[in-house]
Design a protein around this motif. Structure first.
Motif, PDB file in Angstrom:
ATOM      1  N   GLU A  97       0.822  -1.205   0.000  1.00 25.20           N
ATOM      2  CA  GLU A  97       0.000   0.000   0.000  1.00 25.20           C
ATOM      3  C   GLU A  97       0.859   1.260   0.000  1.00 25.20           C
ATOM      4  O   GLU A  97       0.598   2.210  -0.753  1.00 25.20           O
ATOM      5  N   LYS A 110       1.185   4.146  -3.010  1.00 25.64           N
ATOM      6  CA  LYS A 110       0.952   5.578  -2.751  1.00 25.64           C
ATOM      7  C   LYS A 110       2.124   6.414  -3.245  1.00 25.64           C
ATOM      8  O   LYS A 110       1.941   7.467  -3.870  1.00 25.64           O
ATOM      9  N   SER A 125      -3.401   4.144  -7.518  1.00 25.94           N
ATOM     10  CA  SER A 125      -4.514   3.867  -6.611  1.00 25.94           C
ATOM     11  C   SER A 125      -5.139   2.495  -6.851  1.00 25.94           C
ATOM     12  O   SER A 125      -6.034   2.091  -6.126  1.00 25.94           O
TER      13      SER A 125
END
Length: 206
Positions: free
Chosen positions: A184, A188, A193
């Motif tokens: 994750e 980022k 996304s």
């Protein structure tokens, strides 16, 4: 005399770490239940090594694999593919997926890593079969690199086995959570996304 000195050293370690001694004598011994019917565990590690060497059957052919695919009559994923030619054969006999893997490099020291083969295999068959990469995945960025090259998924082995051995289920859960956090965070920082946004444009090769 040497074995005796080694035994004394081991006994000293137990004396310095009494919890180790307690765990050793109060917990069940090491077992590999899935191998009970194939390996005499009393023979030690050499028996296990001999089993894994002898299970490599040189008489097996692509016709045997094709027969397995036919008999299974469902999604069939073939592991151990390491070349474009073999990937194409897997497509021809009806496999729905392949796993690029050199089995950790233990059986053939010096073989290329699965990641090194990934791009050329995806280019050759990625539109006809699911390509999964296995081997050497230790962090979230490794997963992102493989997905960016076109892998549909990655496999992990030692990544969860080490925490399993050290801390049981909580260790595995912590490792998987760490992997999720790293994936994750990496996405980022890359400005992505969704997985669909990962592409080779994210990579630079020296």
């Amino acid at each position: 005399a040497i074995p005796f000195r080694l035994n004394l050293a081991g006994m000293a370690q137990f004396a310095l770490k009494p919890a180790w001694a307690i765990n050793y004598f109060t917990h069940e011994g090491f077992e590999l239940p899935q191998l009970d019917e194939h390996v005499d565990m009393g023979g030690g590690t050499m028996s296990i090594s001999r089993y894994f060497t002898e299970m490599l059957d040189p008489s097996m052919t692509w016709d045997d694999v094709a027969e397995m695919v036919k008999l299974w009559s469902g999604p069939f994923c073939l592991k151990g593919v390491m070349s474009v030619e073999d990937a194409k054969r897997a497509v021809d006999i009806g496999c729905s997926g392949i796993v690029l893997s050199n089995h950790g490099g233990r059986q053939l020291d010096g073989s290329r890593a699965a990641f090194d083969q990934l791009a050329e295999v995806v280019d050759a068959v990625g539109d006809r079969i699911d390509v999964i990469m296995d081997g050497g995945v230790q962090r979230g960025t490794h997963v992102l690199k493989a997905l960016s090259l076109g892998a549909k998924a990655v496999g992990v082995g030692r990544y969860y086995l080490f925490p399993l051995a050290a801390a049981g289920q909580p260790g595995v859960e912590r490792a998987l959570e760490q992997m999720r956090v790293e994936i994750e965070r990496g996405m980022k920082l890359m400005g992505c996304s969704s997985i669909e946004q990962l592409s080779r444009n994210n990579l630079r090769f020296r």
